[in-house]
Scaffold this motif. Structure first.
Motif, short mmCIF file in Angstrom:
data_model
loop_
_atom_site.label_atom_id
_atom_site.label_comp_id
_atom_site.label_asym_id
_atom_site.label_seq_id
_atom_site.Cartn_x
_atom_site.Cartn_y
_atom_site.Cartn_z
N ALA A 128 0.88 -1.28 0.06
CA ALA A 128 0.08 -0.03 0.05
C ALA A 128 0.68 1.13 -0.11
O ALA A 128 0.59 2.30 -0.76
CB ALA A 128 -0.85 0.19 1.40
N ALA A 129 2.03 1.38 0.79
CA ALA A 129 2.80 2.37 0.84
C ALA A 129 3.48 2.57 -0.50
O ALA A 129 3.72 3.69 -0.99
CB ALA A 129 3.89 2.33 2.02
N ALA A 130 4.01 1.39 -1.02
CA ALA A 130 4.68 1.66 -2.36
C ALA A 130 3.73 2.14 -3.39
O ALA A 130 4.02 2.76 -4.43
CB ALA A 130 5.32 0.07 -2.79
N ILE A 131 2.43 1.78 -3.48
CA ILE A 131 1.65 2.28 -4.31
C ILE A 131 1.28 3.62 -4.01
O ILE A 131 1.30 4.62 -5.04
CB ILE A 131 0.15 1.42 -4.36
N LEU A 173 -5.45 -3.04 -6.04
CA LEU A 173 -4.86 -4.17 -6.74
C LEU A 173 -6.06 -4.47 -7.65
O LEU A 173 -7.21 -4.56 -7.20
CB LEU A 173 -4.35 -5.26 -5.99
N GLU A 174 -5.94 -5.47 -8.78
CA GLU A 174 -6.94 -6.13 -9.58
C GLU A 174 -6.44 -7.38 -10.05
O GLU A 174 -5.15 -7.36 -10.65
CB GLU A 174 -7.36 -5.20 -10.77
N ARG A 175 -7.11 -8.35 -9.97
CA ARG A 175 -6.67 -9.76 -10.55
C ARG A 175 -7.31 -9.97 -11.68
O ARG A 175 -8.39 -9.60 -12.08
CB ARG A 175 -7.22 -10.87 -9.58
N LYS A 176 -6.39 -10.35 -12.79
CA LYS A 176 -6.78 -10.69 -14.32
C LYS A 176 -7.05 -12.12 -14.36
O LYS A 176 -5.76 -12.78 -14.23
CB LYS A 176 -6.01 -9.67 -15.03
N THR A 190 -2.28 -10.85 -10.71
CA THR A 190 -2.66 -9.76 -9.86
C THR A 190 -1.80 -8.41 -10.41
O THR A 190 -0.35 -8.51 -10.37
CB THR A 190 -2.55 -9.62 -8.36
N PHE A 191 -2.48 -7.33 -10.50
CA PHE A 191 -1.60 -6.34 -10.98
C PHE A 191 -2.16 -4.70 -10.09
O PHE A 191 -3.22 -4.83 -9.55
CB PHE A 191 -1.98 -5.93 -12.44
N VAL A 192 -1.23 -3.68 -10.05
CA VAL A 192 -1.69 -2.49 -9.41
C VAL A 192 -2.85 -2.04 -10.39
O VAL A 192 -2.84 -1.88 -11.58
CB VAL A 192 -0.51 -1.55 -9.39
N ALA A 193 -3.78 -1.73 -9.54
CA ALA A 193 -5.22 -1.18 -10.26
C ALA A 193 -4.84 -0.02 -11.27
O ALA A 193 -4.12 0.82 -11.03
CB ALA A 193 -6.22 -0.66 -9.31
N VAL A 231 -7.92 8.60 -0.74
CA VAL A 231 -6.48 9.09 -1.00
C VAL A 231 -5.61 8.18 -1.72
O VAL A 231 -4.96 8.52 -2.60
CB VAL A 231 -6.05 9.84 0.17
N ALA A 232 -5.64 6.92 -1.25
CA ALA A 232 -4.89 5.95 -1.69
C ALA A 232 -5.21 5.83 -3.25
O ALA A 232 -4.42 5.40 -4.14
CB ALA A 232 -4.91 4.80 -1.00
#
Length: 249
Positions: free
Chosen positions: A38-41, A81-84, A89-92, A176-177
């Motif tokens: 979460a912090a990295a994103i 995140l979103e799973r395809k 799984t990828f950053v949304a 905010v995130a």
């Protein structure tokens, strides 16, 4: 025979205790994984569309992929995140309508938070918040980009905390995130401005008990942020492509 049963009965709680300790440890590590990603994103280190490598995370934290997937599931529910299907799984990558809804939600929420802060925050708490804006201004002049990003978001979360409603603070934190992903995808041009002067003016209005002015200043501040993005089709793809060029040139 009875003695053996008694010994087994005494041993059972010890085994259960080990299992419970292991489960608690997995929960702790899962939360660390969630917080790290979460912090990295939020700080822009993990860009929208970046693939999440479960094996690498599992190796780094010394846990199974099952534990990793638990952390990823929480971030998926938070829309970070979103799973395809069949891809991982990828950053949304928020769409245009989602971005508009997030901006609108934030404007409404910040108004309510200011009302609560006006009613509940003490003079000492507002002075502490004002000190944070001075720290922002210092970082803006002398700090790195990571520090600027962290402090800019921190002001709004600390402000929400002063409103004394933990649910609203949690909702704002998640908005905010998600907006950090919107900015990463759609921001027209990165500006070297963390909004510290806006923040300081908002605190000044709160200390003067002028709610209308504080809300007006907040609207101006958020409009400035929204004005930096271009919510058009292809803008997100352009940013992704530009990021590739920057990395390989």
């Amino acid at each position: 025979m009875k003695r053996t049963r008694r010994q087994s009965a005494k041993a059972a709680p010890k085994t259960n205790g080990h299992a419970e300790a292991a489960e608690n440890n997995n929960d702790d590590v899962s939360e660390r994984i969630r917080a790290t990603l979460a912090a990295a994103i939020g700080e822009g280190a993990l860009k929208p569309g970046t693939k999440i490598l479960e094996d690498a995370i599992a190796d780094h934290f010394g846990v199974s992929r099952t534990v990793v997937r638990g952390a990823l599931g929480v971030l998926e529910s938070d829309h970070l995140l979103e799973r395809k299907k069949n891809r991982g799984t990828f950053v949304a990558e928020p769409g245009i309508e989602e971005a508009k809804a997030l901006f609108e939600s934030r404007r409404k929420l910040e108004h309510v938070i200011l009302e609560l802060v006006m009613d509940r925050a003490t003079t000492e708490q507002l002075e502490t918040l004002e000190a944070l804006t001075l720290e922002e201004e210092h970082i803006h002049r002398h700090g790195d980009e990571k520090s600027k990003t962290v402090l800019s978001g921190k002001f709004h979360i600390v402000l929400a905390d002063l409103g004394g409603n933990a649910v609203l603070t949690e909702v704002l934190t998640k908005i905010v995130a998600r907006l950090s992903l919107v900015m990463a995808l759609y921001e027209e041009e990165k500006q070297d401005d963390c909004g510290a002067d806006h923040h300081r003016q908002i605190v000044t209005a709160l200390k003067a008990k002028d709610l209308a002015k504080a809300q007006h200043l907040m609207d101006h501040h958020l409009a400035d942020i929204e004005g930096r993005v271009r919510l058009t089709e292809g803008q997100g793809d352009r940013h992704t492509f530009m990021a590739v060029l920057e990395n390989f040139s």
